[in-house]
Design a protein around this motif. Structure first.
Motif, PDB file in Angstrom:
ATOM      1  N   ARG A 159       0.806  -1.220   0.000  1.00  0.00           N
ATOM      2  CA  ARG A 159       0.000   0.000   0.000  1.00  0.00           C
ATOM      3  C   ARG A 159       0.838   1.269   0.000  1.00  0.00           C
ATOM      4  NH1 ARG A 159      -4.551   2.215   0.038  1.00  0.00           N
ATOM      5  NH2 ARG A 159      -3.570   4.078   0.843  1.00  0.00           N
ATOM      6  N   GLU A 160       1.787   1.347   0.911  1.00  0.00           N
ATOM      7  CA  GLU A 160       2.476   2.607   1.132  1.00  0.00           C
ATOM      8  C   GLU A 160       3.545   2.899   0.081  1.00  0.00           C
ATOM      9  OE1 GLU A 160       3.944   6.091   2.948  1.00  0.00           O
ATOM     10  OE2 GLU A 160       2.092   5.035   3.316  1.00  0.00           O
ATOM     11  N   GLY A 161       4.169   1.860  -0.465  1.00  0.00           N
ATOM     12  CA  GLY A 161       5.295   2.136  -1.346  1.00  0.00           C
ATOM     13  C   GLY A 161       5.414   1.183  -2.519  1.00  0.00           C
ATOM     14  N   HIS A 172      10.303  12.014  -6.165  1.00  0.00           N
ATOM     15  CA  HIS A 172      10.056  11.201  -4.970  1.00  0.00           C
ATOM     16  C   HIS A 172      10.709  11.909  -3.788  1.00  0.00           C
ATOM     17  CE1 HIS A 172       9.984   8.048  -2.059  1.00  0.00           C
ATOM     18  NE2 HIS A 172       9.745   7.056  -2.894  1.00  0.00           N
ATOM     19  N   GLU A 212      -2.111   1.044   8.123  1.00  0.00           N
ATOM     20  CA  GLU A 212      -1.651   0.200   7.028  1.00  0.00           C
ATOM     21  C   GLU A 212      -1.085  -1.107   7.556  1.00  0.00           C
ATOM     22  OE1 GLU A 212       0.685   1.943   4.065  1.00  0.00           O
ATOM     23  OE2 GLU A 212      -0.632   3.658   3.765  1.00  0.00           O
ATOM     24  N   THR A 266       0.584  10.182   0.318  1.00  0.00           N
ATOM     25  CA  THR A 266       0.968   9.134  -0.621  1.00  0.00           C
ATOM     26  C   THR A 266       0.055   9.015  -1.823  1.00  0.00           C
ATOM     27  OG1 THR A 266      -0.192   7.533   0.775  1.00  0.00           O
ATOM     28  CG2 THR A 266       2.188   7.745   1.083  1.00  0.00           C
ATOM     29  N   ASP A 267      -1.226   9.408  -1.690  1.00  0.00           N
ATOM     30  CA  ASP A 267      -2.103   9.344  -2.858  1.00  0.00           C
ATOM     31  C   ASP A 267      -2.987  10.584  -3.009  1.00  0.00           C
ATOM     32  OD1 ASP A 267      -3.525   8.605  -0.638  1.00  0.00           O
ATOM     33  OD2 ASP A 267      -4.081   6.625  -1.371  1.00  0.00           O
ATOM     34  N   SER A 325      -1.126  13.088  -7.800  1.00  0.00           N
ATOM     35  CA  SER A 325      -1.326  11.641  -7.910  1.00  0.00           C
ATOM     36  C   SER A 325      -2.200  11.295  -9.102  1.00  0.00           C
ATOM     37  CB  SER A 325      -1.976  11.077  -6.637  1.00  0.00           C
ATOM     38  OG  SER A 325      -1.055  11.013  -5.579  1.00  0.00           O
ATOM     39  N   LYS A 331       7.078   7.969  -6.648  1.00  0.00           N
ATOM     40  CA  LYS A 331       6.568   6.992  -5.698  1.00  0.00           C
ATOM     41  C   LYS A 331       5.367   6.262  -6.283  1.00  0.00           C
ATOM     42  CE  LYS A 331       5.122   6.778  -0.811  1.00  0.00           C
ATOM     43  NZ  LYS A 331       6.339   6.206  -0.215  1.00  0.00           N
ATOM     44  N   SER A 337       2.158   4.237  -4.907  1.00  0.00           N
ATOM     45  CA  SER A 337       1.411   4.057  -3.661  1.00  0.00           C
ATOM     46  C   SER A 337       0.106   3.314  -3.912  1.00  0.00           C
ATOM     47  CB  SER A 337       1.079   5.416  -3.033  1.00  0.00           C
ATOM     48  OG  SER A 337       2.253   6.146  -2.771  1.00  0.00           O
ATOM     49  N   SER A 338      -0.375   2.652  -2.881  1.00  0.00           N
ATOM     50  CA  SER A 338      -1.670   1.964  -2.941  1.00  0.00           C
ATOM     51  C   SER A 338      -1.723   0.936  -4.063  1.00  0.00           C
ATOM     52  CB  SER A 338      -2.812   2.980  -3.137  1.00  0.00           C
ATOM     53  OG  SER A 338      -2.766   3.962  -2.143  1.00  0.00           O
ATOM     54  N   THR A 359       2.510   8.779  -7.747  1.00  0.00           N
ATOM     55  CA  THR A 359       2.516  10.018  -6.977  1.00  0.00           C
ATOM     56  C   THR A 359       3.813  10.770  -7.184  1.00  0.00           C
ATOM     57  OG1 THR A 359       0.967   9.206  -5.298  1.00  0.00           O
ATOM     58  CG2 THR A 359       2.447  10.981  -4.646  1.00  0.00           C
TER      59      THR A 359
END
Length: 457
Positions: free
Chosen positions: A9-11, A74, A175, A239-240, A384, A416, A418-419, A424
Motif C-alpha cells: 500500500r504505502e510504497g 520522490h 496500514e 501518498t495518494d 497523484s 513513488k 502508492s496503494s 505520486t
C-alpha cells in the motif's frame, strides 16, 4: 499461511519480474554495492533490496553510479528546496563551525530563531515549539501532549494513514504493512474512515456527501466510544493526494471544539509549501491544536522534526515530554532557518502555484487521451494519478502502474508508487516548467509503451 494482502500500500513493489529485470540491467559495480548492502543491513518491506546506487543528489536530480541522471519527484518528501541547496549547506557548515551542539538544559540564539520562524509562518502566531529528531518521534510527542492536556488516552486516526514506523505511530497508522506480526499495539487507538473522493464506501462522487459520511461516522465513534482525547490526520494524504473540501475541515474543527478534543495535523511530508500554502491546513481556513512537521524541515541535509502546540495548552512543565539529546539541535535549527529563508527569498510558494497550474493542464490532457488514468488529484505540487483497468469500475491496475514506474525509471524519471496503483509525484518547489514538461513526456511515453506490452500479453 498469513495473508500478504495490501503489503504494497504505502510504497513500491520491490519484488517480481519487473524488479528483477531492472536489477539485472544495473552495471556490475552497482550490483556489487547492492549485494554488500544486503549483507550488512536488515531487510524490510519497501526498502530492500535497494533499487540502485547513487553518487550525487543536487537540485531536482539524483545521479546513479553509472552517471545517469534521474529527475526525482520522490525525494522521500525532503527536497522542497532541492538537494544540496547552497543556502542550507552554507548555514549548516557555518553552524558546525560556530556551535555544533547545544547540550540539553541550555539554549542558543539559533534555536530561538528557528522556533520563532516556524511560529511566524502560522496564521495565529500562537504556538509553542518542541524539536525532535524524527517525524515519528514528533507524532509520539503530539499524542502524549493530547493525553496530558485532556486527561484522555483515546485517539481517533484514519485507516490507510501513515504517521511513522515506531510502535506508537503504527498504532495510530492504518496500514497492514506496518502492523503485520507486531501483536498488541498501543491501547486507545480507534480508526475512522478517511476522506476519499474517488474510491469510497458510498460510491459517491459528491465531495460534500463523502465528507458528511466520514464525519458522521466519526461522530458516531465519539458518541459510542467516549473519552476521546484527540483526532489525528493528514490534512492532505501525502501518498495518494486525497484532498477533502474546506467544509470537511470546518465541521471537523467544530466537532473537536464541541467535544473538547484536540485536533492534530500531521504535515510531515506535505508542509513547507508543497500544497501551495506554507502549511497545508492554510488551504482550508482552520488551525489545528497541534501541528507536526518533519522531513523537508532539515533541507534534505539534517534529520529534523518539530511539534507546534497552541500556547494555551503549554501545561506539561511537570513531566518530560521529549527529553531528547538533540532537544535544541543547533545544525537542525540552522537548516530550518535556511529552508524558510530560501522559500521566501526565491518566491517558491508562487512558483509552486504556477507549476501546479501547468501540471493540472498537462494532467487533464493525458486524462482525456488515456482511459487508464481513472483520476488525477493535484494540490500545489502534491500530484497523484490513479491507474485503473476501467473508469466505470475503478478497478486498480497495479500491473500497468508498475510497468509505467519501471519505464519511467529507465528513462530518467523517479517517483513513488502508492496503494498499488497510484503514481505520486512530489516535485521540489524549485521545479521548472521545462522539467515538468520532460516528466509528462516520459510519463506519456510510459503509458503508451506499457499499454502496448499488456495488450500484447
Amino acid at each position: 499461511m498469513q495473508s500478504n494482502i495490501r503489503l504494497n500500500r504505502e510504497g513500491d513493489v520491490n519484488t517480481g519480474q519487473l524488479r528483477e529485470k531492472w536489477s539485472t540491467a544495473l552495471d556490475e559495480k552497482s550490483k556489487k554495492v547492492i549485494k554488500s548492502d544486503e549483507e550488512l543491513f536488515l531487510k524490510q518491506s519497501m526498502s530492500t533490496p535497494c533499487m540502485n546506487v547513487i553518487v550525487d543528489a543536487q537540485g531536482c536530480y539524483i545521479t546513479d553510479r553509472s552517471g545517469k541522471l534521474y529527475l526525482d519527484f520522490h525525494g522521500n518528501s525532503v527536497h522542497q528546496v532541492g538537494y544540496k541547496n547552497p543556502y542550507v549547506l552554507e548555514a549548516v557548515k557555518k553552524q558546525f563551525n560556530e556551535l555544533p551542539f547545544i547540550p540539553r538544559r541550555y539554549t542558543a540564539d539559533i534555536a530561538i530563531k528557528a522556533a520563532k520562524a516556524l511560529v511566524n509562518k502560522t496564521l495565529s502566531k500562537d504556538f509553542r515549539v518542541l524539536f525532535t529528531p524524527s517525524g515519528s518521534a514528533a507524532v509520539g510527542i503530539a499524542l502524549k501532549f493530547a493525553r496530558k492536556v485532556t486527561g484522555r488516552h483515546k485517539v481517533i486516526s484514519m485507516w490507510e494513514a501513515f504517521h511513522g514506523a515506531g510502535l506508537d505511530t503504527i498504532s495510530v497508522g492504518g496500514e497492514y504493512a506496518f502492523t503485520k506480526d507486531m501483536g498488541p499495539l498501543m491501547p486507545g487507538c480507534i480508526k475512522a474512515i478517511p476522506y476519499n473522493g474517488y474510491r469510497n464506501l458510498i460510491n459517491s462522487s459528491s465531495q460534500q456527501r463523502v465528507a458528511d459520511f466520514c464525519l458522521d461516522y466519526m461522530e458516531y465513534i465519539i458518541r459510542n466510544e467516549g473519552d476521546i482525547g484527540a483526532v489525528l490526520l493528514e490534512p492532505i494524504r501525502a501518498t495518494d493526494t486525497h484532498i477533502p473540501p474546506q467544509a470537511y475541515f470546518k465541521r471537523l474543527r467544530e466537532i473537536c471544539d464541541r467535544q473538547g478534543i484536540l485536533l492534530i495535523f500531521d504535515e510531515i511530508p506535505t508542509a513547507l509549501g508543497r500544497s501551495g500554502e506554507f502549511y497545508v491546513h492554510q488551504n482550508f481556513g482552520v488551525e489545528p491544536d497541534i501541528l507536526v512537521l518533519g522531513k523537508g524541515l532539515g533541507g534534505g541535509v539534517i534529520p529534523q522534526a518539530a511539534v507546534l502546540v497552541k500556547s494555551r495548552y503549554d501545561c506539561a512543565q511537570d513531566i518530560s515530554l521529549g527529553h531528547y539529546t538533540h532537544e535544541k539541535p543547533a545544525a537542525g535549527c540552522a537548516a530550518i532557518c535556511a529552508v524558510l529563508r530560501y522559500i521566501d527569498e526565491y518566491n517558491l510558494l508562487e512558483n509552486c502555484r504556477t507549476q501546479s497550474a501547468y501540471a493540472d493542464e498537462c494532467s487533464d490532457i493525458l486524462y482525456n487521451k488515456y482511459e487508464c488514468i481513472g483520476d488525477f488529484r493535484i494540490a500545489g505540487l502534491l500530484i497523484s494519478f490513479e491507474i485503473v483497468k476501467d473508469r466505470i469500475s475503478k478497478e486498480k491496475d497495479d500491473m500497468l502502474a508498475e510497468q509505467i514506474l519501471y519505464y519511467c525509471l529507465e528513462h530518467g524519471l523517479s517517483f513513488k508508487l502508492s496503494s498499488g496503483n497510484c503514481i505520486t509525484w512530489h516535485p521540489p518547489l524549485i521545479v521548472t516548467k521545462e522539467q515538468l514538461t520532460t516528466a509528462f513526456h516520459i510519463f506519456e511515453e510510459a503509458i503508451k509503451h506499457s499499454n502496448s506490452i499488456i495488450t500484447c500479453c
